[in-house]
Design a protein around this motif. Structure first.
Motif, PDB file in Angstrom:
ATOM      1  N   SER A 230       0.828  -1.211   0.000  1.00 44.35           N
ATOM      2  CA  SER A 230       0.000   0.000   0.000  1.00 44.35           C
ATOM      3  C   SER A 230       0.862   1.261   0.000  1.00 44.35           C
ATOM      4  O   SER A 230       0.461   2.298  -0.527  1.00 44.35           O
ATOM      5  N   TYR A 231       2.064   1.166   0.588  1.00 44.47           N
ATOM      6  CA  TYR A 231       2.948   2.338   0.626  1.00 44.47           C
ATOM      7  C   TYR A 231       3.781   2.478  -0.652  1.00 44.47           C
ATOM      8  O   TYR A 231       4.328   3.543  -0.933  1.00 44.47           O
ATOM      9  N   SER A 232       3.900   1.385  -1.427  1.00 44.47           N
ATOM     10  CA  SER A 232       4.821   1.392  -2.573  1.00 44.47           C
ATOM     11  C   SER A 232       4.253   2.096  -3.793  1.00 44.47           C
ATOM     12  O   SER A 232       5.018   2.544  -4.653  1.00 44.47           O
ATOM     13  N   ASN A 233       2.942   2.157  -3.909  1.00 44.47           N
ATOM     14  CA  ASN A 233       2.276   2.709  -5.106  1.00 44.47           C
ATOM     15  C   ASN A 233       2.689   1.954  -6.369  1.00 44.47           C
ATOM     16  O   ASN A 233       2.731   2.525  -7.468  1.00 44.47           O
ATOM     17  N   ASP A 234       3.060   0.677  -6.216  1.00 44.56           N
ATOM     18  CA  ASP A 234       3.474  -0.167  -7.338  1.00 44.56           C
ATOM     19  C   ASP A 234       2.413  -1.261  -7.525  1.00 44.56           C
ATOM     20  O   ASP A 234       2.327  -2.181  -6.706  1.00 44.56           O
ATOM     21  N   PRO A 235       1.564  -1.188  -8.576  1.00 46.96           N
ATOM     22  CA  PRO A 235       0.489  -2.171  -8.778  1.00 46.96           C
ATOM     23  C   PRO A 235       1.033  -3.591  -8.921  1.00 46.96           C
ATOM     24  O   PRO A 235       0.427  -4.537  -8.399  1.00 46.96           O
ATOM     25  N   ASP A 236       2.140  -3.748  -9.606  1.00 46.65           N
ATOM     26  CA  ASP A 236       2.682  -5.099  -9.787  1.00 46.65           C
ATOM     27  C   ASP A 236       3.111  -5.708  -8.443  1.00 46.65           C
ATOM     28  O   ASP A 236       2.892  -6.891  -8.189  1.00 46.65           O
ATOM     29  N   PHE A 237       3.719  -4.880  -7.608  1.00 44.72           N
ATOM     30  CA  PHE A 237       4.144  -5.375  -6.294  1.00 44.72           C
ATOM     31  C   PHE A 237       2.935  -5.745  -5.437  1.00 44.72           C
ATOM     32  O   PHE A 237       2.953  -6.756  -4.716  1.00 44.72           O
ATOM     33  N   ALA A 238       1.857  -4.954  -5.561  1.00 41.78           N
ATOM     34  CA  ALA A 238       0.640  -5.225  -4.797  1.00 41.78           C
ATOM     35  C   ALA A 238       0.015  -6.539  -5.253  1.00 41.78           C
ATOM     36  O   ALA A 238      -0.421  -7.364  -4.436  1.00 41.78           O
ATOM     37  N   LEU A 239      -0.031  -6.770  -6.604  1.00 41.48           N
ATOM     38  CA  LEU A 239      -0.594  -8.028  -7.105  1.00 41.48           C
ATOM     39  C   LEU A 239       0.235  -9.219  -6.650  1.00 41.48           C
ATOM     40  O   LEU A 239      -0.300 -10.292  -6.353  1.00 41.48           O
ATOM     41  N   GLU A 240       1.539  -9.038  -6.601  1.00 36.24           N
ATOM     42  CA  GLU A 240       2.399 -10.124  -6.152  1.00 36.24           C
ATOM     43  C   GLU A 240       2.079 -10.508  -4.708  1.00 36.24           C
ATOM     44  O   GLU A 240       2.031 -11.701  -4.353  1.00 36.24           O
ATOM     45  N   ILE A 242      -0.756 -10.077  -3.226  1.00 35.34           N
ATOM     46  CA  ILE A 242      -2.084 -10.697  -3.178  1.00 35.34           C
ATOM     47  C   ILE A 242      -1.985 -12.182  -3.505  1.00 35.34           C
ATOM     48  O   ILE A 242      -2.651 -13.020  -2.881  1.00 35.34           O
ATOM     49  N   GLU A 243      -1.160 -12.531  -4.443  1.00 33.74           N
ATOM     50  CA  GLU A 243      -0.935 -13.938  -4.757  1.00 33.74           C
ATOM     51  C   GLU A 243      -0.330 -14.673  -3.570  1.00 33.74           C
ATOM     52  O   GLU A 243      -0.613 -15.848  -3.325  1.00 33.74           O
ATOM     53  N   ALA A 244       0.483 -13.981  -2.783  1.00 35.45           N
ATOM     54  CA  ALA A 244       1.068 -14.589  -1.586  1.00 35.45           C
ATOM     55  C   ALA A 244      -0.024 -14.896  -0.566  1.00 35.45           C
ATOM     56  O   ALA A 244       0.045 -15.903   0.156  1.00 35.45           O
ATOM     57  N   ILE A 245      -1.046 -14.040  -0.537  1.00 40.97           N
ATOM     58  CA  ILE A 245      -2.159 -14.287   0.387  1.00 40.97           C
ATOM     59  C   ILE A 245      -2.906 -15.545  -0.029  1.00 40.97           C
ATOM     60  O   ILE A 245      -3.267 -16.384   0.809  1.00 40.97           O
ATOM     61  N   LYS A 246      -3.126 -15.711  -1.364  1.00 40.65           N
ATOM     62  CA  LYS A 246      -3.820 -16.906  -1.850  1.00 40.65           C
ATOM     63  C   LYS A 246      -3.041 -18.169  -1.481  1.00 40.65           C
ATOM     64  O   LYS A 246      -3.640 -19.180  -1.081  1.00 40.65           O
ATOM     65  N   TYR A 247      -1.739 -18.074  -1.602  1.00 39.60           N
ATOM     66  CA  TYR A 247      -0.922 -19.250  -1.278  1.00 39.60           C
ATOM     67  C   TYR A 247      -0.987 -19.555   0.223  1.00 39.60           C
ATOM     68  O   TYR A 247      -1.047 -20.721   0.623  1.00 39.60           O
ATOM     69  N   TYR A 248      -0.973 -18.505   1.042  1.00 37.55           N
ATOM     70  CA  TYR A 248      -1.053 -18.716   2.494  1.00 37.55           C
ATOM     71  C   TYR A 248      -2.385 -19.380   2.866  1.00 37.55           C
ATOM     72  O   TYR A 248      -2.418 -20.327   3.669  1.00 37.55           O
ATOM     73  N   LEU A 249      -3.479 -18.908   2.264  1.00 36.79           N
ATOM     74  CA  LEU A 249      -4.791 -19.500   2.556  1.00 36.79           C
ATOM     75  C   LEU A 249      -4.849 -20.953   2.068  1.00 36.79           C
ATOM     76  O   LEU A 249      -5.472 -21.808   2.708  1.00 36.79           O
ATOM     77  N   HIS A 250      -4.210 -21.236   0.938  1.00 29.47           N
ATOM     78  CA  HIS A 250      -4.184 -22.599   0.409  1.00 29.47           C
ATOM     79  C   HIS A 250      -3.489 -23.538   1.402  1.00 29.47           C
ATOM     80  O   HIS A 250      -3.928 -24.679   1.603  1.00 29.47           O
ATOM     81  N   LYS A 251      -2.415 -23.051   2.027  1.00 27.44           N
ATOM     82  CA  LYS A 251      -1.738 -23.883   3.022  1.00 27.44           C
ATOM     83  C   LYS A 251      -2.631 -24.142   4.239  1.00 27.44           C
ATOM     84  O   LYS A 251      -2.466 -25.148   4.933  1.00 27.44           O
ATOM     85  N   GLN A 252      -3.564 -23.239   4.473  1.00 23.97           N
ATOM     86  CA  GLN A 252      -4.515 -23.428   5.581  1.00 23.97           C
ATOM     87  C   GLN A 252      -5.767 -24.186   5.115  1.00 23.97           C
ATOM     88  O   GLN A 252      -6.754 -24.246   5.848  1.00 23.97           O
ATOM     89  N   GLN A 253      -5.687 -24.765   3.888  1.00 23.17           N
ATOM     90  CA  GLN A 253      -6.793 -25.530   3.290  1.00 23.17           C
ATOM     91  C   GLN A 253      -8.029 -24.659   3.069  1.00 23.17           C
ATOM     92  O   GLN A 253      -9.166 -25.111   3.167  1.00 23.17           O
ATOM     93  N   ILE A 254      -7.775 -23.412   2.744  1.00 17.82           N
ATOM     94  CA  ILE A 254      -8.849 -22.490   2.371  1.00 17.82           C
ATOM     95  C   ILE A 254      -8.574 -22.060   0.926  1.00 17.82           C
ATOM     96  O   ILE A 254      -7.508 -21.515   0.630  1.00 17.82           O
ATOM     97  N   GLU A 255      -9.540 -22.339   0.066  1.00 20.53           N
ATOM     98  CA  GLU A 255      -9.364 -22.041  -1.352  1.00 20.53           C
ATOM     99  C   GLU A 255     -10.098 -20.755  -1.716  1.00 20.53           C
ATOM    100  O   GLU A 255     -11.227 -20.511  -1.281  1.00 20.53           O
ATOM    101  N   VAL A 256      -9.417 -19.946  -2.544  1.00 18.35           N
ATOM    102  CA  VAL A 256     -10.017 -18.724  -3.092  1.00 18.35           C
ATOM    103  C   VAL A 256     -10.640 -19.102  -4.435  1.00 18.35           C
ATOM    104  O   VAL A 256      -9.944 -19.573  -5.347  1.00 18.35           O
ATOM    105  N   VAL A 257     -11.957 -18.942  -4.549  1.00 18.34           N
ATOM    106  CA  VAL A 257     -12.701 -19.422  -5.721  1.00 18.34           C
ATOM    107  C   VAL A 257     -13.193 -18.227  -6.527  1.00 18.34           C
ATOM    108  O   VAL A 257     -13.832 -17.318  -5.979  1.00 18.34           O
TER     109      VAL A 257
END
Length: 299
Positions: A230-240, A242-257
């Motif tokens: 949020s502080y970087s103002n870099d959209p690509d960094f923000a999307l990256e 967000i993908e890390a969040i999806k991976y973290y939830l996947h490890k907790q057996q929670i799928e983003v659909v």
């Protein structure tokens, strides 16, 4: 501000009211009003609900114990009625002596014929009740009557004591009441301080937790990366990140659909120009955890 400090600010007014109350019952009513006043002032400057509830309970306990406060001061005792006069010494009536002497003389004359040796057959005559016995018997009867009259004259009743009513007034000691009342409020302040200490300790123990559980290092990393994005103002960094969040939830057996015709049951549909996922759904082992939002396209 503590209860004792609030009381000290109102000390002179309270002492004046207690001194004017005179009796313990009225003094109790004055203290009850003071408790209500102090509790209102305390609640106005206290924002902690637990402390306010505790203060209400403890002041209520003091209210119930107010009749037990030692309030006895000076005791006044006075009497009403006419003062009683002392019992005066009675002087014997001179007539008493005359009647007693007369009784002795008459009894002596009456008994003389029976005890004199010259009187022969006196007792025998008494048994046969000779008429000559009437005279000595009359002397004896007169002597007895004289003795009775002398005894009645000798009985002089003393003066009657007047009826008196005793009154007792127990005045209250305003300074003693104030000290007892202040000690009770001091105990309240000490208990409230312990409650505040427990609250601070509880806040210390819950610091760094989310909903009662400790934040893991992985969660802290995710939150830190999101804040960095949020502080970087870099959209690509923000999307990256967000993908890390999806991976973290996947490890907790929670799928983003994402939205599709097959997953439509996991979404609330909204009108929009373009069909697609607005917010993904979250599913764990086929169970919906959080519904997503999707647009069906068209208005």
């Amino acid at each position: 501000m503590k209860f004792v400090e609030l009381l000290e600010r109102d000390k002179q007014n309270l002492l004046t009211e207690l001194a004017a109350s005179k009796t313990a019952e009225k003094a109790t009513h004055v203290l009850e009003n003071e408790l209500d006043k102090l509790l209102l002032m305390y609640n106005d400057q206290c924002s902690n609900e637990r402390e306010r509830d505790a203060a209400a309970y403890m002041t209520q306990a003091i209210r119930f114990s107010l009749p037990l406060i030692d309030s006895v001061g000076e005791t006044k005792v006075w009497e009403t009625g006419t003062p009683s006069s002392a019992k005066s010494k009675s002087r014997l009536n001179p007539l008493v002596f005359l009647f007693i002497i007369g009784a002795l003389v008459l009894c002596g004359l009456g008994l003389f014929p029976f005890i004199a040796p010259e009187f022969s057959g006196g007792l025998e005559s008494f048994k046969n009740f000779d008429v000559a016995l009437l005279k000595p018997l009359g002397f004896i009867a007169g002597g007895i009557a004289s003795a009775v009259v002398g005894g009645l004259l000798a009985r002089r009743p003393g003066q009657k004591q007047s009826k008196r009513t005793q009154h007792v007034e127990i005045q209250v000691d305003s300074a003693k009441i104030y000290r007892s009342f202040r000690n009770a409020l001091l105990a309240v302040d000490q208990n409230l301080e312990e409650i505040r200490a427990m609250e601070r300790w509880a806040e210390r123990e819950t610091a760094g937790t989310i909903d009662g559980h400790e934040v893991s290092d992985s969660e802290l990393d995710i939150f830190s990366d999101l804040l960095a994005a949020s502080y970087s103002n870099d959209p690509d960094f923000a999307l990256e990140k967000i993908e890390a969040i999806k991976y973290y939830l996947h490890k907790q057996q929670i799928e983003v659909v994402d939205y599709s015709p097959e997953t439509a049951q996991f979404f609330d549909m909204m009108p929009g120009q373009n069909a697609g996922t607005i917010r993904p759904a979250m599913v764990a082992s086929g169970n919906l955890l959080r519904k997503g939002i999707a647009s069906s396209g068209g208005r």
